[in-house]
Design a protein around this motif. Structure first.
Motif, PDB file in Angstrom:
ATOM      1  N   ARG A   3       1.240   2.844  34.276  1.00  0.00           N
ATOM      2  CA  ARG A   3       0.230   3.496  33.422  1.00  0.00           C
ATOM      3  C   ARG A   3       0.292   5.013  33.573  1.00  0.00           C
ATOM      4  NH1 ARG A   3      -3.989   0.655  31.282  1.00  0.00           N
ATOM      5  NH2 ARG A   3      -5.389   2.381  31.644  1.00  0.00           N
ATOM      6  N   LEU A   4       0.396   5.474  34.801  1.00  0.00           N
ATOM      7  CA  LEU A   4       0.458   6.915  35.051  1.00  0.00           C
ATOM      8  C   LEU A   4       1.714   7.526  34.435  1.00  0.00           C
ATOM      9  CD1 LEU A   4      -0.838   7.037  38.735  1.00  0.00           C
ATOM     10  CD2 LEU A   4      -2.073   7.746  36.670  1.00  0.00           C
ATOM     11  N   ALA A   5       2.830   6.796  34.480  1.00  0.00           N
ATOM     12  CA  ALA A   5       4.083   7.279  33.891  1.00  0.00           C
ATOM     13  C   ALA A   5       3.956   7.461  32.379  1.00  0.00           C
ATOM     14  CB  ALA A   5       5.219   6.323  34.224  1.00  0.00           C
ATOM     15  N   LYS A   6       3.103   6.657  31.743  1.00  0.00           N
ATOM     16  CA  LYS A   6       2.873   6.776  30.297  1.00  0.00           C
ATOM     17  C   LYS A   6       1.809   7.822  29.964  1.00  0.00           C
ATOM     18  CE  LYS A   6       3.968   1.972  29.202  1.00  0.00           C
ATOM     19  NZ  LYS A   6       3.439   0.704  28.692  1.00  0.00           N
ATOM     20  N   GLY A   7       1.201   8.407  31.008  1.00  0.00           N
ATOM     21  CA  GLY A   7       0.147   9.390  30.779  1.00  0.00           C
ATOM     22  C   GLY A   7      -1.216   8.760  30.587  1.00  0.00           C
ATOM     23  N   TYR A   8      -1.352   7.471  30.915  1.00  0.00           N
ATOM     24  CA  TYR A   8      -2.636   6.770  30.792  1.00  0.00           C
ATOM     25  C   TYR A   8      -3.446   6.954  32.065  1.00  0.00           C
ATOM     26  CZ  TYR A   8      -0.473   4.159  26.910  1.00  0.00           C
ATOM     27  OH  TYR A   8       0.141   3.796  25.751  1.00  0.00           O
ATOM     28  N   PRO A   9      -4.758   6.818  31.977  1.00  0.00           N
ATOM     29  CA  PRO A   9      -5.548   6.815  33.214  1.00  0.00           C
ATOM     30  C   PRO A   9      -5.197   5.574  34.030  1.00  0.00           C
ATOM     31  CG  PRO A   9      -6.936   6.383  31.295  1.00  0.00           C
ATOM     32  CD  PRO A   9      -5.562   6.671  30.789  1.00  0.00           C
ATOM     33  N   PRO A  10      -5.383   5.615  35.369  1.00  0.00           N
ATOM     34  CA  PRO A  10      -4.935   4.490  36.194  1.00  0.00           C
ATOM     35  C   PRO A  10      -5.621   3.163  35.891  1.00  0.00           C
ATOM     36  CG  PRO A  10      -6.038   6.166  37.532  1.00  0.00           C
ATOM     37  CD  PRO A  10      -5.919   6.706  36.154  1.00  0.00           C
ATOM     38  N   HIS A  11      -6.892   3.178  35.511  1.00  0.00           N
ATOM     39  CA  HIS A  11      -7.607   1.914  35.300  1.00  0.00           C
ATOM     40  C   HIS A  11      -8.345   1.835  33.968  1.00  0.00           C
ATOM     41  CE1 HIS A  11      -6.705   0.683  39.374  1.00  0.00           C
ATOM     42  NE2 HIS A  11      -7.109   1.861  39.792  1.00  0.00           N
ATOM     43  N   SER A  12      -8.787   2.932  33.418  1.00  0.00           N
ATOM     44  CA  SER A  12      -9.558   2.918  32.172  1.00  0.00           C
ATOM     45  C   SER A  12      -8.663   2.623  30.989  1.00  0.00           C
ATOM     46  CB  SER A  12     -10.222   4.276  31.949  1.00  0.00           C
ATOM     47  OG  SER A  12     -11.072   4.585  33.015  1.00  0.00           O
ATOM     48  N   PRO A  13      -9.239   2.111  29.884  1.00  0.00           N
ATOM     49  CA  PRO A  13      -8.416   1.898  28.693  1.00  0.00           C
ATOM     50  C   PRO A  13      -7.837   3.220  28.196  1.00  0.00           C
ATOM     51  CG  PRO A  13     -10.523   0.781  28.467  1.00  0.00           C
ATOM     52  CD  PRO A  13     -10.611   1.637  29.692  1.00  0.00           C
ATOM     53  N   PRO A  14      -6.554   3.248  27.825  1.00  0.00           N
ATOM     54  CA  PRO A  14      -5.960   4.483  27.305  1.00  0.00           C
ATOM     55  C   PRO A  14      -6.433   4.737  25.876  1.00  0.00           C
ATOM     56  CG  PRO A  14      -4.369   2.713  27.201  1.00  0.00           C
ATOM     57  CD  PRO A  14      -5.595   2.152  27.887  1.00  0.00           C
ATOM     58  N   HIS A  15      -6.377   5.977  25.476  1.00  0.00           N
ATOM     59  CA  HIS A  15      -6.725   6.363  24.110  1.00  0.00           C
ATOM     60  C   HIS A  15      -5.555   7.177  23.544  1.00  0.00           C
ATOM     61  CE1 HIS A  15     -10.735   4.971  25.100  1.00  0.00           C
ATOM     62  NE2 HIS A  15     -10.708   5.742  26.165  1.00  0.00           N
ATOM     63  N   PRO A  16      -4.406   6.500  23.307  1.00  0.00           N
ATOM     64  CA  PRO A  16      -3.186   7.238  22.984  1.00  0.00           C
ATOM     65  C   PRO A  16      -3.131   7.827  21.575  1.00  0.00           C
ATOM     66  CG  PRO A  16      -2.753   4.899  22.939  1.00  0.00           C
ATOM     67  CD  PRO A  16      -4.169   5.076  23.412  1.00  0.00           C
ATOM     68  N   ILE A  17      -3.793   7.234  20.609  1.00  0.00           N
ATOM     69  CA  ILE A  17      -3.714   7.722  19.226  1.00  0.00           C
ATOM     70  C   ILE A  17      -5.010   8.462  18.914  1.00  0.00           C
ATOM     71  CG2 ILE A  17      -3.447   7.076  16.809  1.00  0.00           C
ATOM     72  CD1 ILE A  17      -2.001   4.538  17.815  1.00  0.00           C
ATOM     73  N   LYS A  18      -4.898   9.761  18.707  1.00  0.00           N
ATOM     74  CA  LYS A  18      -6.111  10.573  18.547  1.00  0.00           C
ATOM     75  C   LYS A  18      -6.149  11.344  17.236  1.00  0.00           C
ATOM     76  CE  LYS A  18      -6.792  10.931  23.438  1.00  0.00           C
ATOM     77  NZ  LYS A  18      -7.003  11.701  24.608  1.00  0.00           N
ATOM     78  N   ASN A  19      -5.328  10.990  16.280  1.00  0.00           N
ATOM     79  CA  ASN A  19      -5.266  11.782  15.054  1.00  0.00           C
ATOM     80  C   ASN A  19      -5.548  10.981  13.792  1.00  0.00           C
ATOM     81  OD1 ASN A  19      -2.983  10.251  15.125  1.00  0.00           O
ATOM     82  ND2 ASN A  19      -1.561  11.914  14.657  1.00  0.00           N
ATOM     83  N   GLN A  20      -6.159   9.808  13.934  1.00  0.00           N
ATOM     84  CA  GLN A  20      -6.488   9.009  12.770  1.00  0.00           C
ATOM     85  C   GLN A  20      -7.915   9.334  12.302  1.00  0.00           C
ATOM     86  OE1 GLN A  20      -3.409   8.171  12.000  1.00  0.00           O
ATOM     87  NE2 GLN A  20      -3.986   6.118  11.406  1.00  0.00           N
ATOM     88  N   GLU A  21      -8.215   8.953  11.079  1.00  0.00           N
ATOM     89  CA  GLU A  21      -9.543   9.223  10.529  1.00  0.00           C
ATOM     90  C   GLU A  21     -10.561   8.174  10.985  1.00  0.00           C
ATOM     91  OE1 GLU A  21     -11.536  10.397   6.237  1.00  0.00           O
ATOM     92  OE2 GLU A  21      -9.597   9.394   6.257  1.00  0.00           O
ATOM     93  N   TYR A  22     -10.133   6.910  11.094  1.00  0.00           N
ATOM     94  CA  TYR A  22     -11.045   5.812  11.435  1.00  0.00           C
ATOM     95  C   TYR A  22     -10.559   5.095  12.698  1.00  0.00           C
ATOM     96  CZ  TYR A  22     -12.584   6.334   6.596  1.00  0.00           C
ATOM     97  OH  TYR A  22     -13.069   6.832   5.418  1.00  0.00           O
ATOM     98  N   TYR A  23     -11.537   4.596  13.467  1.00  0.00           N
ATOM     99  CA  TYR A  23     -11.242   3.841  14.679  1.00  0.00           C
ATOM    100  C   TYR A  23     -12.218   2.675  14.831  1.00  0.00           C
ATOM    101  CZ  TYR A  23      -8.277   7.639  16.300  1.00  0.00           C
ATOM    102  OH  TYR A  23      -7.278   8.561  16.407  1.00  0.00           O
ATOM    103  N   LEU A  24     -11.720   1.606  15.414  1.00  0.00           N
ATOM    104  CA  LEU A  24     -12.581   0.534  15.885  1.00  0.00           C
ATOM    105  C   LEU A  24     -12.859   0.833  17.353  1.00  0.00           C
ATOM    106  CD1 LEU A  24     -13.977  -2.250  15.763  1.00  0.00           C
ATOM    107  CD2 LEU A  24     -11.767  -3.258  16.377  1.00  0.00           C
ATOM    108  N   LEU A  25     -14.135   1.003  17.690  1.00  0.00           N
ATOM    109  CA  LEU A  25     -14.544   1.253  19.073  1.00  0.00           C
ATOM    110  C   LEU A  25     -15.191  -0.008  19.612  1.00  0.00           C
ATOM    111  CD1 LEU A  25     -16.224   4.735  18.514  1.00  0.00           C
ATOM    112  CD2 LEU A  25     -13.877   4.261  19.250  1.00  0.00           C
TER     113      LEU A  25
END
Length: 197
Positions: free
Chosen positions: A19-41
């Motif tokens: 996870r760390l190698a991908k730039g994700y937090p160690p345990h929390s859900p990653p939020h890799p896509i940040k440039n879309q208009e709509y999201y399901l949260l």
């Protein structure tokens, strides 16, 4: 989330390193896509426990979400608040602001509910997001949200669940629009496995 607990310490360490190698937090859900208009949260109660176990609590959460998120220009387009998790279809998300606001909302409610229930400990798990990629994905997500209380066997019809935007869509667009949306954008296996232990 729950599978991680069943792993050996070595397996857990390997997953954290990946996870760390991908730039994700160690345990929390990653939020890799940040440039879309709509999201399901999606946010769930810790270990999927039914902490939102009354209509009053679900409505209180919904009110706080609208009060605290919309003042930061986030638009809530659809919602469902269930006893152990909730979904929002949202627009104009600023993730740093969203994380801060959800921490405040969840923290306030966790303290209040723990006092009311004479419990202590964690109430919420971190939120996750899914970028909406197309018009079909948008409307299928809308249907998924509205169908969620039926999927989890809380009611037999989406119209029977009070804390849902299906009532707003029914009033604003009508039953025929909702029915046509359901036929054109069926849920099928959408969401399968998202909230399994």
């Amino acid at each position: 989330m729950y599978e991680y607990r069943k792993l050996s310490p070595q397996q857990q360490a390997e997953i954290v390193q990946q996870r760390l190698a991908k730039g994700y937090p160690p345990h929390s859900p990653p939020h890799p896509i940040k440039n879309q208009e709509y999201y399901l949260l999606t946010a769930s109660c810790y270990e999927h426990k039914n902490r939102l176990n009354s209509s009053q609590r679900r409505q209180e959460l919904l009110n706080l979400l609208f009060e605290n998120l919309t003042i930061h220009n986030l638009e809530i387009i659809a919602w469902i608040i269930l006893p152990n998790h909730y979904h929002l279809l949202a627009k104009n998300i600023k993730f740093i602001c969203l994380s801060q606001q959800l921490r405040l909302i969840h923290g306030r409610l966790a303290r209040q509910w723990n006092l009311e229930d004479n419990l202590s400990g964690k109430v919420w798990h971190s939120f996750s997001d899914r970028a909406i990629r197309s018009e079909r994905h948008y409307y299928t997500t809308l249907n998924y949200i509205h169908y969620n209380p039926v999927k989890h066997s809380w009611v037999k019809s989406p119209y029977d669940w009070k804390e849902s935007s299906v009532h707003w869509y029914f009033q604003d667009k009508g039953r025929e629009w909702l029915r046509n949306c359901w036929v054109e954008y069926p849920v099928k296996d959408y969401g399968k496995g998202w909230d399994e232990n």
